[in-house]
Write an enzyme that holds these catalytic residues in place. Structure first.
Site, PDB file in Angstrom:
ATOM      1  N   TYR A 198       1.087  -1.293  -0.380  1.00  0.00           N
ATOM      2  CA  TYR A 198       0.136  -0.055   0.071  1.00  0.00           C
ATOM      3  C   TYR A 198       0.745   1.326  -0.440  1.00  0.00           C
ATOM      4  O   TYR A 198       0.889   1.922   0.369  1.00  0.00           O
ATOM      5  CB  TYR A 198      -0.959  -0.034   1.429  1.00  0.00           C
ATOM      6  CG  TYR A 198      -2.100  -1.252   1.463  1.00  0.00           C
ATOM      7  CD1 TYR A 198      -1.667  -1.317  -0.240  1.00  0.00           C
ATOM      8  CD2 TYR A 198      -3.107  -2.006   2.489  1.00  0.00           C
ATOM      9  CE1 TYR A 198      -3.084  -2.463  -0.203  1.00  0.00           C
ATOM     10  CE2 TYR A 198      -4.170  -2.643   1.617  1.00  0.00           C
ATOM     11  CZ  TYR A 198      -3.869  -2.719   1.451  1.00  0.00           C
ATOM     12  OH  TYR A 198      -4.832  -3.796   1.277  1.00  0.00           O
ATOM     13  N   HIS A 223      -0.670 -11.733   0.208  1.00  0.00           N
ATOM     14  CA  HIS A 223      -1.570 -11.529  -0.885  1.00  0.00           C
ATOM     15  C   HIS A 223      -3.004 -11.857  -1.371  1.00  0.00           C
ATOM     16  O   HIS A 223      -3.918 -11.689  -1.374  1.00  0.00           O
ATOM     17  CB  HIS A 223      -0.874  -9.676  -0.673  1.00  0.00           C
ATOM     18  CG  HIS A 223      -1.864  -8.461  -1.144  1.00  0.00           C
ATOM     19  ND1 HIS A 223      -1.113  -7.526  -0.413  1.00  0.00           N
ATOM     20  CD2 HIS A 223      -2.786  -8.370  -1.215  1.00  0.00           C
ATOM     21  CE1 HIS A 223      -2.049  -6.387  -0.985  1.00  0.00           C
ATOM     22  NE2 HIS A 223      -2.543  -7.265  -0.889  1.00  0.00           N
ATOM     23  N   PRO A 232     -15.581  -3.921   0.385  1.00  0.00           N
ATOM     24  CA  PRO A 232     -16.506  -3.394   1.280  1.00  0.00           C
ATOM     25  C   PRO A 232     -17.955  -2.569   1.175  1.00  0.00           C
ATOM     26  O   PRO A 232     -19.250  -3.559   0.447  1.00  0.00           O
ATOM     27  CB  PRO A 232     -16.694  -3.843   3.220  1.00  0.00           C
ATOM     28  CG  PRO A 232     -15.431  -3.583   3.105  1.00  0.00           C
ATOM     29  CD  PRO A 232     -14.542  -2.796   1.902  1.00  0.00           C
ATOM     30  N   LEU A 233     -17.865  -2.058   0.662  1.00  0.00           N
ATOM     31  CA  LEU A 233     -18.849  -0.327   0.074  1.00  0.00           C
ATOM     32  C   LEU A 233     -18.663  -0.442  -1.142  1.00  0.00           C
ATOM     33  O   LEU A 233     -18.637   0.380  -1.394  1.00  0.00           O
ATOM     34  CB  LEU A 233     -17.820   0.121   0.907  1.00  0.00           C
ATOM     35  CG  LEU A 233     -17.912   0.161   2.184  1.00  0.00           C
ATOM     36  CD1 LEU A 233     -17.893   2.219   3.436  1.00  0.00           C
ATOM     37  CD2 LEU A 233     -19.580  -0.669   3.281  1.00  0.00           C
ATOM     38  N   GLY A 234     -17.553  -1.614  -2.565  1.00  0.00           N
ATOM     39  CA  GLY A 234     -17.014  -1.095  -3.435  1.00  0.00           C
ATOM     40  C   GLY A 234     -16.456  -0.629  -4.293  1.00  0.00           C
ATOM     41  O   GLY A 234     -15.767  -0.451  -5.132  1.00  0.00           O
ATOM     42  N   GLY A 235     -15.204  -0.053  -2.866  1.00  0.00           N
ATOM     43  CA  GLY A 235     -14.346   0.048  -3.740  1.00  0.00           C
ATOM     44  C   GLY A 235     -13.752   1.721  -3.385  1.00  0.00           C
ATOM     45  O   GLY A 235     -14.814   2.685  -3.597  1.00  0.00           O
ATOM     46  N   ALA A 275     -17.353   4.210  -2.639  1.00  0.00           N
ATOM     47  CA  ALA A 275     -18.517   3.583  -1.754  1.00  0.00           C
ATOM     48  C   ALA A 275     -19.319   4.755  -1.735  1.00  0.00           C
ATOM     49  O   ALA A 275     -20.230   4.394  -1.060  1.00  0.00           O
ATOM     50  CB  ALA A 275     -16.980   3.410  -0.400  1.00  0.00           C
ATOM     51  N   GLY A 276     -18.839   5.730  -1.897  1.00  0.00           N
ATOM     52  CA  GLY A 276     -19.777   7.050  -2.045  1.00  0.00           C
ATOM     53  C   GLY A 276     -22.002   6.828  -2.895  1.00  0.00           C
ATOM     54  O   GLY A 276     -22.592   6.770  -2.554  1.00  0.00           O
TER      55      GLY A 276
HETATM   56  N1  LIG Z   1      -6.701  -7.831   0.115  1.00  0.00           N
HETATM   57  C1  LIG Z   1      -6.991  -7.630  -1.255  1.00  0.00           C
HETATM   58  O1  LIG Z   1      -6.535  -8.009  -1.738  1.00  0.00           O
HETATM   59  C2  LIG Z   1      -7.170  -6.129  -0.501  1.00  0.00           C
HETATM   60  C3  LIG Z   1      -8.130  -5.474  -1.429  1.00  0.00           C
HETATM   61  C4  LIG Z   1      -8.682  -4.616  -1.629  1.00  0.00           C
HETATM   62  C5  LIG Z   1      -8.558  -3.771  -0.190  1.00  0.00           C
HETATM   63  N2  LIG Z   1      -7.739  -4.497   0.753  1.00  0.00           N
HETATM   64  C6  LIG Z   1      -7.631  -3.725   1.821  1.00  0.00           C
HETATM   65  O2  LIG Z   1      -9.505  -3.783   2.447  1.00  0.00           O
HETATM   66  C7  LIG Z   1      -9.449  -2.431   2.521  1.00  0.00           C
HETATM   67  C8  LIG Z   1     -10.925  -1.745   2.251  1.00  0.00           C
HETATM   68  O3  LIG Z   1     -11.098  -1.616   0.397  1.00  0.00           O
HETATM   69  P1  LIG Z   1     -11.201  -0.261  -0.471  1.00  0.00           P
HETATM   70  O4  LIG Z   1     -10.766   0.434   0.938  1.00  0.00           O
HETATM   71  O5  LIG Z   1     -10.594  -1.061  -1.400  1.00  0.00           O
HETATM   72  O6  LIG Z   1     -12.246  -0.069  -0.617  1.00  0.00           O
HETATM   73  P2  LIG Z   1     -14.021  -0.092  -0.061  1.00  0.00           P
HETATM   74  O7  LIG Z   1     -13.940   0.103   1.452  1.00  0.00           O
HETATM   75  O8  LIG Z   1     -15.313  -0.176  -0.175  1.00  0.00           O
HETATM   76  O9  LIG Z   1     -14.331   1.431   0.209  1.00  0.00           O
HETATM   77  C9  LIG Z   1     -13.325   2.291   0.190  1.00  0.00           C
HETATM   78  C10 LIG Z   1     -13.704   3.806   0.600  1.00  0.00           C
HETATM   79  O10 LIG Z   1     -14.931   3.731   1.430  1.00  0.00           O
HETATM   80  C11 LIG Z   1     -15.112   4.830   1.799  1.00  0.00           C
HETATM   81  N3  LIG Z   1     -15.917   5.331   3.487  1.00  0.00           N
HETATM   82  C12 LIG Z   1     -15.664   4.307   3.839  1.00  0.00           C
HETATM   83  N4  LIG Z   1     -16.684   3.944   4.828  1.00  0.00           N
HETATM   84  C13 LIG Z   1     -17.432   5.215   4.407  1.00  0.00           C
HETATM   85  C14 LIG Z   1     -19.073   4.969   4.994  1.00  0.00           C
HETATM   86  N5  LIG Z   1     -19.068   5.213   6.301  1.00  0.00           N
HETATM   87  N6  LIG Z   1     -19.850   6.376   4.399  1.00  0.00           N
HETATM   88  C15 LIG Z   1     -19.467   7.015   3.489  1.00  0.00           C
HETATM   89  N7  LIG Z   1     -18.088   6.368   2.897  1.00  0.00           N
HETATM   90  C16 LIG Z   1     -16.993   5.645   3.261  1.00  0.00           C
HETATM   91  C17 LIG Z   1     -14.401   5.862   2.089  1.00  0.00           C
HETATM   92  O11 LIG Z   1     -13.607   7.658   1.733  1.00  0.00           O
HETATM   93  P3  LIG Z   1     -13.113   8.379   2.254  1.00  0.00           P
HETATM   94  O12 LIG Z   1     -11.891   8.029   1.516  1.00  0.00           O
HETATM   95  O13 LIG Z   1     -13.514   9.813   1.907  1.00  0.00           O
HETATM   96  O14 LIG Z   1     -12.989   7.860   3.096  1.00  0.00           O
HETATM   97  C18 LIG Z   1     -12.735   4.736   1.054  1.00  0.00           C
HETATM   98  O15 LIG Z   1     -12.520   5.869   0.597  1.00  0.00           O
HETATM   99  C19 LIG Z   1      -8.420  -1.390   2.292  1.00  0.00           C
HETATM  100  O16 LIG Z   1      -8.191  -0.357   2.694  1.00  0.00           O
HETATM  101  C20 LIG Z   1      -7.444  -2.784   2.131  1.00  0.00           C
HETATM  102  O17 LIG Z   1      -7.025  -2.120   3.641  1.00  0.00           O
HETATM  103  C21 LIG Z   1      -7.768  -6.179   0.614  1.00  0.00           C
END
Ligand SMILES: NC(=O)c1ccc[n+]([C@@H]2O[C@H](COP(=O)([O-])OP(=O)(O)OC[C@H]3O[C@@H](n4cnc5c(N)ncnc54)[C@H](OP(=O)(O)O)[C@@H]3O)[C@@H](O)[C@H]2O)c1
Length: 287
Positions: free
Chosen positions: A53, A128, A210-213, A217-218
């Site tokens: 990251y 990973h 979990p929120l679509g990325g 996510a918004g």
């Molecule tokens: N293992 C893998 O291959 C892999 C791949 C992808 C991700 N991950 C892990 O999974 C985590 C989550 O995935 P992700 O970050 O890609 O996507 P996500 O959790 O689906 O979406 C992240 C976005 O959601 C927004 N958000 C979070 N909580 C919210 C809420 N309550 N209301 C409105 N918006 C909200 C955040 O906005 P703001 O930035 O504006 O706060 C953030 O940018 C990553 O951070 C990483 O640690 C792992």
């Protein structure tokens, strides 16, 4: 805060994903530190990160170092916080993500993560992503060695199929596969069989994206009407409804929504206290 287990370790049922604070679009460090502190204030005790990251070449471990700094500068007790990191992905700095699942790389990567996190042993180390060039059992075998050497306390895998989960169980030995981290969201439900497999085996299942990325996510409520409808009825955000829906799927589920703003993490933490009715869960399963 509702808690769940990763192996013998108790963590908050909602974790914080660190990725948005270190890759494309990352904020200034000051805001990231406030975001991590907001997570701790809200009672979150699981933070997910990875050595990959980061954005630019030569920045490996950016997110791990950021989290270590945020924990060190937090006023309260952080001894109960589990930082889960990963190895096996690389970012050369041109925007791409490459793979190296060789045991030699994973050994070196774990050593670098120990330094970046500033710890004697990594609380949870996750492989990973499968590397097609390396037999899966060999990659997971490196985690077994790291466990045996005491460099990592628990081992997990990510982006794994049921077959790979079973290989990891065999290679790591009875009770030593602590977690599986796979993509799972309203828009991406095809990992539900792995979720069910983990639930049957008592292995923690960490839905990623979990929120679509990031950047999507918004729009979760606009894209998934049932989630918006129940959010309106409950007077909460559709993101909270999504995380509560996941928590209800099985006691092993621990979503790790990413955040780069304190408001996001505070809102997501609220999902741990949102109990949805069976009829609502049915609608979300269909919606
Ligand atoms: N293992 C893998 O291959 C892999 C791949 C992808 C991700 N991950 C892990 O999974 C985590 C989550 O995935 P992700 O970050 O890609 O996507 P996500 O959790 O689906 O979406 C992240 C976005 O959601 C927004 N958000 C979070 N909580 C919210 C809420 N309550 N209301 C409105 N918006 C909200 C955040 O906005 P703001 O930035 O504006 O706060 C953030 O940018 C990553 O951070 C990483 O640690 C792992």
């Amino acid at each position: 805060m509702l808690t769940r287990k990763i192996g013998p370790v108790t963590v908050s049922a909602i974790g914080l994903g660190g990725m948005p604070m270190s890759i494309e679009g990352r904020p200034a460090e000051e805001r990231s530190i406030r975001t991590i502190h907001a997570a701790l204030d809200a009672g979150l005790t699981l933070i997910d990160t990875a050595d990959a990251y980061h954005l630019n070449a030569g920045e490996t471990g950016h997110n791990e170092r950021l989290i270590a700094r945020a924990l060190a500068s937090y006023g309260g007790d952080t001894s109960g916080v589990l930082v889960a990191t990963k190895g096996g992905h690389l970012r050369p700095g041109d925007g791409s993500w490459t793979l190296d699942g060789s045991p030699a790389h994973l050994r070196d990567a774990a050593e670098a993560s120990l330094k970046a996190l500033g710890v004697d042993a990594i609380g949870l180390y996750q492989f990973h992503r499968p590397d097609p060039k390396v037999p899966y059992a060999e990659s997971v075998g490196a985690l077994r060695e790291l466990l045996d050497a005491g460099k990592i306390r628990q081992a997990g895998i990510s982006n794994a199929s049921i077959e790979q989960i079973d290989i990891a169980l065999r290679v790591l030995g009875e009770g030593n596969l602590a977690s599986v981290q796979n993509q799972f969201s309203p828009a991406f439900r095809s990992s539900e069989p792995e979720l069910r497999h983990c639930a049957a085996l008592g292995i923690a299942f960490l839905p990623f994206r979990p929120l679509g990325g990031i950047g999507r996510a918004g729009q979760l409520g606009a894209r998934h009407a049932a989630f918006q409808r129940i959010a309106d009825y409950r007077g909460v955000s559709p993101q909270q409804v999504t995380l509560a829906w996941m928590l209800a799927k099985a006691p092993v589920v621990i979503p790790i929504p990413g955040a780069s703003r304190p408001e996001s993490v505070t809102d997501s933490a609220g999902a741990a206290g949102l109990v949805l009715a069976a009829a609502e869960l049915d609608q979300l399963d269909q919606g």
